[in-house]
Design a protein around this motif. Structure first.
Motif, PDB file in Angstrom:
ATOM      1  N   GLY A  67       0.984  -1.218   0.224  1.00 31.61           N
ATOM      2  CA  GLY A  67      -0.115   0.010  -0.142  1.00 31.61           C
ATOM      3  C   GLY A  67       0.951   1.261  -0.006  1.00 31.61           C
ATOM      4  N   ILE A  68       1.965   1.330   0.853  1.00 30.31           N
ATOM      5  CA  ILE A  68       2.940   2.541   0.927  1.00 30.31           C
ATOM      6  C   ILE A  68       3.490   2.534  -0.395  1.00 30.31           C
ATOM      7  CG2 ILE A  68       4.989   3.086   1.808  1.00 30.31           C
ATOM      8  CD1 ILE A  68       4.370   1.840   4.331  1.00 30.31           C
ATOM      9  N   TYR A  69       3.945   1.707  -0.916  1.00 26.52           N
ATOM     10  CA  TYR A  69       4.524   1.785  -2.290  1.00 26.52           C
ATOM     11  C   TYR A  69       3.769   2.221  -3.512  1.00 26.52           C
ATOM     12  CZ  TYR A  69       7.224   0.173  -6.518  1.00 26.52           C
ATOM     13  OH  TYR A  69       8.011   0.313  -7.821  1.00 26.52           O
ATOM     14  N   SER A  70       2.564   1.488  -3.488  1.00 22.02           N
ATOM     15  CA  SER A  70       1.316   1.948  -4.417  1.00 22.02           C
ATOM     16  C   SER A  70       1.083   3.536  -4.301  1.00 22.02           C
ATOM     17  CB  SER A  70       0.112   1.122  -4.129  1.00 22.02           C
ATOM     18  OG  SER A  70       0.415  -0.326  -4.720  1.00 22.02           O
ATOM     19  N   TRP A  71       0.818   3.923  -2.989  1.00 25.09           N
ATOM     20  CA  TRP A  71       0.547   5.296  -3.134  1.00 25.09           C
ATOM     21  C   TRP A  71       1.408   6.253  -3.531  1.00 25.09           C
ATOM     22  CZ3 TRP A  71       1.847  10.084  -1.289  1.00 25.09           C
ATOM     23  CH2 TRP A  71       0.817  10.905  -1.088  1.00 25.09           C
ATOM     24  N   ILE A  72       2.725   5.903  -3.244  1.00 21.73           N
ATOM     25  CA  ILE A  72       3.793   6.861  -3.558  1.00 21.73           C
ATOM     26  C   ILE A  72       3.879   6.791  -5.143  1.00 21.73           C
ATOM     27  CG2 ILE A  72       6.392   7.188  -3.553  1.00 21.73           C
ATOM     28  CD1 ILE A  72       6.185   6.025  -0.766  1.00 21.73           C
ATOM     29  N   ILE A  73       4.009   5.602  -5.919  1.00 22.16           N
ATOM     30  CA  ILE A  73       4.367   5.635  -7.249  1.00 22.16           C
ATOM     31  C   ILE A  73       3.044   6.275  -7.889  1.00 22.16           C
ATOM     32  CG2 ILE A  73       5.950   3.610  -6.882  1.00 22.16           C
ATOM     33  CD1 ILE A  73       3.643   2.196  -8.389  1.00 22.16           C
ATOM     34  N   LYS A  74       2.004   6.414  -7.523  1.00 23.73           N
ATOM     35  CA  LYS A  74       0.752   6.813  -8.132  1.00 23.73           C
ATOM     36  C   LYS A  74       0.438   8.257  -7.886  1.00 23.73           C
ATOM     37  CE  LYS A  74      -1.714   2.167  -8.393  1.00 23.73           C
ATOM     38  NZ  LYS A  74      -2.880   1.372  -7.874  1.00 23.73           N
ATOM     39  N   ASN A  75       1.127   8.754  -6.873  1.00 23.41           N
ATOM     40  CA  ASN A  75       0.869  10.297  -6.462  1.00 23.41           C
ATOM     41  C   ASN A  75       1.982  11.356  -6.500  1.00 23.41           C
ATOM     42  OD1 ASN A  75      -2.355   9.844  -5.958  1.00 23.41           O
ATOM     43  ND2 ASN A  75      -1.430   8.316  -4.539  1.00 23.41           N
ATOM     44  N   VAL A  76       3.518  10.712  -6.516  1.00 24.99           N
ATOM     45  CA  VAL A  76       4.334  11.514  -6.530  1.00 24.99           C
ATOM     46  C   VAL A  76       5.081  11.602  -7.993  1.00 24.99           C
ATOM     47  CG1 VAL A  76       6.415  12.163  -5.384  1.00 24.99           C
ATOM     48  CG2 VAL A  76       4.450  10.895  -4.081  1.00 24.99           C
ATOM     49  N   ALA A  77       5.321  12.901  -8.437  1.00 24.00           N
ATOM     50  CA  ALA A  77       5.935  12.976  -9.721  1.00 24.00           C
ATOM     51  C   ALA A  77       7.510  13.544  -9.443  1.00 24.00           C
ATOM     52  CB  ALA A  77       5.322  14.139 -10.721  1.00 24.00           C
ATOM     53  N   TYR A  78       8.371  12.911 -10.161  1.00 23.35           N
ATOM     54  CA  TYR A  78       9.747  13.326 -10.137  1.00 23.35           C
ATOM     55  C   TYR A  78       9.900  14.793 -10.709  1.00 23.35           C
ATOM     56  CZ  TYR A  78      14.855  12.919 -10.263  1.00 23.35           C
ATOM     57  OH  TYR A  78      16.010  13.057 -10.093  1.00 23.35           O
ATOM     58  N   ASP A  79      10.530  15.879 -10.039  1.00 21.05           N
ATOM     59  CA  ASP A  79      10.733  16.991 -10.381  1.00 21.05           C
ATOM     60  C   ASP A  79      12.346  17.405  -9.923  1.00 21.05           C
ATOM     61  OD1 ASP A  79      10.963  19.646 -11.294  1.00 21.05           O
ATOM     62  OD2 ASP A  79       9.162  20.432 -10.190  1.00 21.05           O
ATOM     63  N   PRO A  80      13.128  17.419 -10.736  1.00 23.74           N
ATOM     64  CA  PRO A  80      14.405  17.872 -10.364  1.00 23.74           C
ATOM     65  C   PRO A  80      14.759  19.088  -9.872  1.00 23.74           C
ATOM     66  CG  PRO A  80      14.318  18.056 -12.803  1.00 23.74           C
ATOM     67  CD  PRO A  80      13.033  17.208 -12.436  1.00 23.74           C
ATOM     68  N   ASP A  81      13.653  20.125 -10.230  1.00 26.20           N
ATOM     69  CA  ASP A  81      13.813  21.505  -9.543  1.00 26.20           C
ATOM     70  C   ASP A  81      13.747  21.199  -7.966  1.00 26.20           C
ATOM     71  OD1 ASP A  81      14.115  22.757 -11.743  1.00 26.20           O
ATOM     72  OD2 ASP A  81      11.920  23.305 -11.877  1.00 26.20           O
ATOM     73  N   GLU A  82      13.235  20.115  -7.369  1.00 26.55           N
ATOM     74  CA  GLU A  82      13.195  19.655  -5.851  1.00 26.55           C
ATOM     75  C   GLU A  82      14.620  19.814  -5.264  1.00 26.55           C
ATOM     76  OE1 GLU A  82      10.356  19.607  -3.877  1.00 26.55           O
ATOM     77  OE2 GLU A  82       9.706  20.799  -5.594  1.00 26.55           O
ATOM     78  N   TYR A  83      15.539  19.869  -5.860  1.00 24.65           N
ATOM     79  CA  TYR A  83      16.973  19.946  -5.371  1.00 24.65           C
ATOM     80  C   TYR A  83      17.104  21.063  -4.869  1.00 24.65           C
ATOM     81  CZ  TYR A  83      18.406  15.175  -6.556  1.00 24.65           C
ATOM     82  OH  TYR A  83      18.313  13.822  -6.872  1.00 24.65           O
ATOM     83  N   LYS A  84      16.587  22.063  -5.505  1.00 20.17           N
ATOM     84  CA  LYS A  84      16.874  23.541  -5.272  1.00 20.17           C
ATOM     85  C   LYS A  84      16.176  23.956  -3.773  1.00 20.17           C
ATOM     86  CE  LYS A  84      17.042  24.609 -10.157  1.00 20.17           C
ATOM     87  NZ  LYS A  84      16.322  25.242 -11.359  1.00 20.17           N
ATOM     88  N   LYS A  85      15.177  23.190  -3.690  1.00 25.57           N
ATOM     89  CA  LYS A  85      14.299  23.491  -2.283  1.00 25.57           C
ATOM     90  C   LYS A  85      15.075  23.206  -1.162  1.00 25.57           C
ATOM     91  CE  LYS A  85      10.916  24.358  -5.187  1.00 25.57           C
ATOM     92  NZ  LYS A  85      10.268  25.713  -5.476  1.00 25.57           N
ATOM     93  N   PHE A  86      15.747  22.221  -1.228  1.00 26.55           N
ATOM     94  CA  PHE A  86      16.487  21.670   0.276  1.00 26.55           C
ATOM     95  C   PHE A  86      17.983  21.334  -0.138  1.00 26.55           C
ATOM     96  CE2 PHE A  86      11.946  20.287   0.689  1.00 26.55           C
ATOM     97  CZ  PHE A  86      11.609  21.176   1.525  1.00 26.55           C
ATOM     98  N   ASN A  87      18.840  21.623   0.796  1.00 29.09           N
ATOM     99  CA  ASN A  87      20.108  21.341   0.659  1.00 29.09           C
ATOM    100  C   ASN A  87      20.508  19.995   1.177  1.00 29.09           C
ATOM    101  OD1 ASN A  87      23.094  21.248   0.565  1.00 29.09           O
ATOM    102  ND2 ASN A  87      23.384  22.884   2.145  1.00 29.09           N
ATOM    103  N   TYR A  88      20.735  19.267   0.315  1.00 33.68           N
ATOM    104  CA  TYR A  88      20.792  17.529   0.753  1.00 33.68           C
ATOM    105  C   TYR A  88      22.516  17.442   0.940  1.00 33.68           C
ATOM    106  CZ  TYR A  88      16.196  16.660  -1.050  1.00 33.68           C
ATOM    107  OH  TYR A  88      14.948  16.930  -1.445  1.00 33.68           O
ATOM    108  N   ASN A  89      23.259  18.575   0.837  1.00 31.74           N
ATOM    109  CA  ASN A  89      24.737  18.240   1.164  1.00 31.74           C
ATOM    110  C   ASN A  89      25.052  18.531   2.200  1.00 31.74           C
ATOM    111  OD1 ASN A  89      25.040  17.178  -1.709  1.00 31.74           O
ATOM    112  ND2 ASN A  89      24.761  19.255  -2.487  1.00 31.74           N
ATOM    113  N   PHE A  90      26.115  18.218   2.806  1.00 32.32           N
ATOM    114  CA  PHE A  90      26.639  18.493   4.153  1.00 32.32           C
ATOM    115  C   PHE A  90      28.196  18.524   4.096  1.00 32.32           C
ATOM    116  CE2 PHE A  90      22.421  17.862   5.909  1.00 32.32           C
ATOM    117  CZ  PHE A  90      22.014  16.861   5.270  1.00 32.32           C
ATOM    118  N   LYS A  91      28.881  19.400   4.692  1.00 30.94           N
ATOM    119  CA  LYS A  91      30.373  19.406   4.645  1.00 30.94           C
ATOM    120  C   LYS A  91      31.010  18.648   5.689  1.00 30.94           C
ATOM    121  CE  LYS A  91      30.171  24.447   3.649  1.00 30.94           C
ATOM    122  NZ  LYS A  91      30.521  25.679   4.059  1.00 30.94           N
TER     123      LYS A  91
END
Length: 318
Positions: A67-91
């Protein structure tokens, strides 16, 4: 009808009912789970609401993970601009420890509300929902192979996926790739190929930071993984490619012609392309081993092999 005939009839009827119930008792009713998820809202303000619905509708760990997998793949779209929303990198580790949990919660919240994410959003949401259901799981970081240029390059930690434990057995999941593909824009193509993907098929395109997270019985080094060809056919494993074993071909060392051998039970039309229109090549199926040879031309960089006009294998030319 005699008593003996009646007893025999009831015994046969009981057997039939048991056989009909077998898939539901000993297997999983995936169709019911997926249909139930279709009735869920497309977004949530609070992850608690989604988790509560999963707890209400599903009981076993297998059902909940599906159920978890199904909901995610059916309702979440990939958008590379999301990398700009948060800083995933750490020094450094100190900075990571101070920021990672905050970034994780923000990423999960945005994935739920906005329905867009990059791999971190998909994987972190999957992890969080499994945790809330009491299902043992963890995030996996690692490398992926999707293009010619990925063949032979050094290891890069550029993707994230999941491992979850169901009934004591660890399985591989990639909800990002399960949702669809990105080709200039997101193309929604939900698939369950990346739900409990067999390790020998997953390793074709995913290599984890820690070797044991391949879930394979034997370890495969990063260098071996990097030099494998791209195996595009979903059902084909790397073991099916008997020659050449390297994804980097040197035409000069083979006198301008390279022999191929691929394990495949079906008879197929084999063709190849160096970037132009595919050209058919003579192929022979010898007891499930397809053999063919391809003449090479000077100045070529990439080779794509087709089975029945569908991309099957990709190689880089040295």
């Amino acid at each position: 009808m005699t008593l003996n005939h009646y007893k025999k009839l009831m015994k046969n009827l009981s057997l039939i009912l048991c056989l009909l119930a077998f898939p539901l008792v000993f297997g999983q009713d995936y169709a019911r789970i997926d249909a139930t998820i279709e009735l869920y809202p497309e977004s949530f303000e609070d992850i608690e609401d989604l988790s509560a619905m999963i707890s209400r509708d599903f009981h076993s760990d297998e059902e909940k993970v599906r159920g978890i997998y199904s909901w995610i793949i059916k309702n979440v779209a990939y958008d590379p601009d999301e990398y700009k929303k948060f800083n995933y990198n750490f020094k450094n580790y100190r900075e990571r420890n101070g920021k990672e949990e905050k970034v994780r919660e923000q990423t999960i919240e945005r994935t739920l509300k906005e329905g867009v994410a990059v791999c971190e959003g998909y994987a972190m949401l999957f992890e969080k929902l499994c945790n809330m259901q009491g299902i043992s799981n963890y995030l996996v970081r690692g490398d992926i192979k999707t293009h010619f240029n990925d063949i032979g390059r050094p290891f890069k930690k550029i993707h994230m996926w999941n491992i979850a434990v169901i009934d004591g057995q660890a399985y591989l999941f990639d909800p990002t790739w399960g949702a669809g593909k990105y080709q200039g824009k997101f193309i929604k193509e939900p698939t369950y190929f990346y739900y409990k993907t067999p390790p020998k098929l997953f390793i074709k395109t995913h290599y984890p930071e820690l070797e044991e997270d391949t879930l394979l019985g034997s370890m495969i080094s990063r260098e071996v993984y990097a030099n494998w060809p791209l195996v595009i056919v979903e059902e084909m494993s790397l073991d099916d490619v008997e020659m050449p074993l390297s994804g980097i071909i040197d035409p000069e060392s083979s006198l301008g012609q390279v022999d191929f051998g691929v394990r495949w039970d079906e008879d197929v039309v084999v063709s190849y392309s160096f970037g132009s229109d595919p050209r058919e090549v003579e192929a022979e199926n010898q007891n499930g081993l397809i053999r063919f040879s391809i003449p090479f031309e000077l100045g070529q960089q990439n080779l794509l092999i087709y089975f029945d006009n569908e991309p099957a294998l990709a190689f880089k030319i040295k």
